[in-house]
Design a protein around this motif. Structure first.
Motif, PDB file in Angstrom:
ATOM      1  N   GLU A 100     -10.420 -41.780 -28.810  1.00 52.44           N
ATOM      2  CA  GLU A 100      -9.825 -41.912 -27.478  1.00 52.44           C
ATOM      3  C   GLU A 100     -10.775 -41.456 -26.376  1.00 52.44           C
ATOM      4  O   GLU A 100     -10.628 -41.834 -25.226  1.00 52.44           O
ATOM      5  N   LEU A 101     -11.751 -40.623 -26.739  1.00 49.21           N
ATOM      6  CA  LEU A 101     -12.752 -40.174 -25.766  1.00 49.21           C
ATOM      7  C   LEU A 101     -13.890 -41.183 -25.605  1.00 49.21           C
ATOM      8  O   LEU A 101     -14.842 -40.920 -24.867  1.00 49.21           O
ATOM      9  N   GLY A 102     -13.808 -42.322 -26.276  1.00 47.35           N
ATOM     10  CA  GLY A 102     -14.871 -43.328 -26.270  1.00 47.35           C
ATOM     11  C   GLY A 102     -15.424 -43.673 -24.893  1.00 47.35           C
ATOM     12  O   GLY A 102     -16.642 -43.625 -24.686  1.00 47.35           O
ATOM     13  N   PRO A 103     -14.573 -44.003 -23.915  1.00 48.67           N
ATOM     14  CA  PRO A 103     -15.111 -44.331 -22.594  1.00 48.67           C
ATOM     15  C   PRO A 103     -15.850 -43.159 -21.938  1.00 48.67           C
ATOM     16  O   PRO A 103     -16.880 -43.355 -21.281  1.00 48.67           O
ATOM     17  N   LYS A 104     -15.354 -41.943 -22.134  1.00 41.07           N
ATOM     18  CA  LYS A 104     -16.041 -40.771 -21.579  1.00 41.07           C
ATOM     19  C   LYS A 104     -17.395 -40.566 -22.251  1.00 41.07           C
ATOM     20  O   LYS A 104     -18.380 -40.250 -21.598  1.00 41.07           O
ATOM     21  N   ILE A 105     -17.423 -40.744 -23.561  1.00 43.33           N
ATOM     22  CA  ILE A 105     -18.676 -40.575 -24.306  1.00 43.33           C
ATOM     23  C   ILE A 105     -19.683 -41.642 -23.881  1.00 43.33           C
ATOM     24  O   ILE A 105     -20.858 -41.341 -23.659  1.00 43.33           O
ATOM     25  N   LEU A 106     -19.226 -42.881 -23.739  1.00 38.86           N
ATOM     26  CA  LEU A 106     -20.112 -43.964 -23.325  1.00 38.86           C
ATOM     27  C   LEU A 106     -20.666 -43.728 -21.923  1.00 38.86           C
ATOM     28  O   LEU A 106     -21.866 -43.907 -21.680  1.00 38.86           O
ATOM     29  N   SER A 107     -19.821 -43.311 -20.987  1.00 37.26           N
ATOM     30  CA  SER A 107     -20.311 -43.048 -19.627  1.00 37.26           C
ATOM     31  C   SER A 107     -21.282 -41.867 -19.624  1.00 37.26           C
ATOM     32  O   SER A 107     -22.271 -41.865 -18.885  1.00 37.26           O
ATOM     33  N   TYR A 108     -21.042 -40.873 -20.479  1.00 37.72           N
ATOM     34  CA  TYR A 108     -21.968 -39.745 -20.591  1.00 37.72           C
ATOM     35  C   TYR A 108     -23.320 -40.206 -21.126  1.00 37.72           C
ATOM     36  O   TYR A 108     -24.371 -39.796 -20.627  1.00 37.72           O
ATOM     37  N   ILE A 109     -23.302 -41.067 -22.143  1.00 39.14           N
ATOM     38  CA  ILE A 109     -24.558 -41.573 -22.706  1.00 39.14           C
ATOM     39  C   ILE A 109     -25.350 -42.335 -21.645  1.00 39.14           C
ATOM     40  O   ILE A 109     -26.564 -42.132 -21.494  1.00 39.14           O
ATOM     41  N   PHE A 110     -24.672 -43.227 -20.911  1.00 38.86           N
ATOM     42  CA  PHE A 110     -25.333 -43.940 -19.801  1.00 38.86           C
ATOM     43  C   PHE A 110     -26.035 -42.941 -18.883  1.00 38.86           C
ATOM     44  O   PHE A 110     -27.214 -43.068 -18.576  1.00 38.86           O
ATOM     45  N   SER A 111     -25.273 -41.969 -18.434  1.00 39.02           N
ATOM     46  CA  SER A 111     -25.786 -41.038 -17.429  1.00 39.02           C
ATOM     47  C   SER A 111     -26.864 -40.118 -17.977  1.00 39.02           C
ATOM     48  O   SER A 111     -27.832 -39.812 -17.284  1.00 39.02           O
ATOM     49  N   PHE A 112     -26.710 -39.677 -19.207  1.00 38.76           N
ATOM     50  CA  PHE A 112     -27.732 -38.831 -19.815  1.00 38.76           C
ATOM     51  C   PHE A 112     -29.055 -39.587 -19.886  1.00 38.76           C
ATOM     52  O   PHE A 112     -30.118 -39.052 -19.554  1.00 38.76           O
ATOM     53  N   VAL A 113     -28.985 -40.841 -20.296  1.00 39.67           N
ATOM     54  CA  VAL A 113     -30.202 -41.656 -20.374  1.00 39.67           C
ATOM     55  C   VAL A 113     -30.808 -41.829 -18.982  1.00 39.67           C
ATOM     56  O   VAL A 113     -32.023 -41.683 -18.797  1.00 39.67           O
ATOM     57  N   TYR A 114     -29.973 -42.110 -17.989  1.00 40.45           N
ATOM     58  CA  TYR A 114     -30.492 -42.291 -16.622  1.00 40.45           C
ATOM     59  C   TYR A 114     -31.140 -41.022 -16.086  1.00 40.45           C
ATOM     60  O   TYR A 114     -32.230 -41.070 -15.515  1.00 40.45           O
ATOM     61  N   VAL A 115     -30.491 -39.891 -16.252  1.00 38.77           N
ATOM     62  CA  VAL A 115     -31.075 -38.631 -15.767  1.00 38.77           C
ATOM     63  C   VAL A 115     -32.375 -38.356 -16.513  1.00 38.77           C
ATOM     64  O   VAL A 115     -33.365 -37.934 -15.920  1.00 38.77           O
ATOM     65  N   GLY A 116     -32.395 -38.637 -17.814  1.00 43.14           N
ATOM     66  CA  GLY A 116     -33.626 -38.471 -18.588  1.00 43.14           C
ATOM     67  C   GLY A 116     -34.746 -39.372 -18.100  1.00 43.14           C
ATOM     68  O   GLY A 116     -35.907 -38.956 -18.012  1.00 43.14           O
ATOM     69  N   ILE A 117     -34.419 -40.599 -17.760  1.00 39.42           N
ATOM     70  CA  ILE A 117     -35.412 -41.537 -17.236  1.00 39.42           C
ATOM     71  C   ILE A 117     -35.951 -41.035 -15.904  1.00 39.42           C
ATOM     72  O   ILE A 117     -37.175 -41.048 -15.670  1.00 39.42           O
ATOM     73  N   TYR A 118     -35.064 -40.588 -15.023  1.00 39.09           N
ATOM     74  CA  TYR A 118     -35.525 -40.051 -13.737  1.00 39.09           C
ATOM     75  C   TYR A 118     -36.395 -38.818 -13.940  1.00 39.09           C
ATOM     76  O   TYR A 118     -37.427 -38.657 -13.297  1.00 39.09           O
ATOM     77  N   TRP A 119     -35.984 -37.940 -14.837  1.00 45.51           N
ATOM     78  CA  TRP A 119     -36.772 -36.727 -15.092  1.00 45.51           C
ATOM     79  C   TRP A 119     -38.176 -37.104 -15.572  1.00 45.51           C
ATOM     80  O   TRP A 119     -39.171 -36.575 -15.086  1.00 45.51           O
ATOM     81  N   ASN A 120     -38.245 -38.011 -16.525  1.00 43.06           N
ATOM     82  CA  ASN A 120     -39.519 -38.408 -17.111  1.00 43.06           C
ATOM     83  C   ASN A 120     -40.444 -39.050 -16.076  1.00 43.06           C
ATOM     84  O   ASN A 120     -41.609 -38.670 -15.941  1.00 43.06           O
ATOM     85  N   ASN A 121     -39.927 -40.016 -15.328  1.00 47.61           N
ATOM     86  CA  ASN A 121     -40.755 -40.711 -14.341  1.00 47.61           C
ATOM     87  C   ASN A 121     -41.084 -39.820 -13.149  1.00 47.61           C
ATOM     88  O   ASN A 121     -42.185 -39.904 -12.599  1.00 47.61           O
TER      89      ASN A 121
END
Length: 192
Positions: free
Chosen positions: A38-59
């Motif tokens: 049931e937490l699937g949508p929250k987990i998916l949105s977290y994964i999106f955002s974690f990847v984006y923040v990681g990409i910004y941090w790296n670049n």
């Protein structure tokens, strides 16, 4: 102030952003796998955002290696980028809670659009610190990722009202484009 101080401050802000996002998770009421599903949508949105923040941090880390002189515009543009990134936990939580409803998903895309434009402006200020014949200046002129990303974010924000799956496709596409750090900066650093 040296660029490494701004980088350390930015690293701290980005770490807090990720921490806030993960703190949005609440323990499920049930005690089986269905409660977790049931937490699937929250987990998916977290994964999106974690990847984006990681990409910004790296670049961002790579980009700040090209700073020659710290100045007011550079510091303010860095803060502007961090401001838009600091809104990601809010939009992530809203998007996950709403199961990717149109308005939260569109707002998520709009925030990412503003972060991308802020990053582009920060990059422009750093590029202007280099002579027009430097390897960094010449390499950064070919910024196809920086030019296409805002268009894709805008497309994601607008198509969120048609289908969250289409918007999600655009989010994933931008993440794939930026997943590897900007090689242009690495090549310019080697050419110093």
């Amino acid at each position: 102030m040296k660029a490494n101080r701004m980088e350390a401050f930015s690293d701290g802000v980005l770490a807090i952003i990720i921490t806030i996002m993960v703190l949005e998770f609440k323990v499920p009421a049930g005690h089986d796998w269905h409660a977790l599903i049931e937490l699937g949508p929250k987990i998916l949105s977290y994964i999106f955002s974690f990847v984006y923040v990681g990409i910004y941090w790296n670049n961002h880390h790579h980009l700040l290696h090209m700073v020659r002189t710290m100045n007011g515009p550079l510091m303010w543009l860095n803060l502007l980028l961090l401001f838009w990134l600091s809104l990601i936990p809010f939009t992530t939580a809203w998007m996950g809670e709403s199961h990717f409803a149109a308005t939260p998903t569109a707002l998520y895309g709009f925030i990412l659009l503003l972060a991308a434009l802020s990053y582009w402006l920060l990059q422009r200020v750093i590029v202007k610190q280099h002579s027009s014949d430097s390897s960094f200046f010449l390499a950064m002129g070919k910024d196809w990722k920086g030019k296409v990303s805002p268009i894709l974010y805008l497309a994601a924000a607008l198509t969120a009202y048609v289908s969250p799956w289409i918007a999600g496709f655009f989010f994933v596409l931008v993440a794939v484009i930026w997943f590897m750090p900007d090689k242009r900066i690495e090549h310019a650093l080697k050419g110093r």
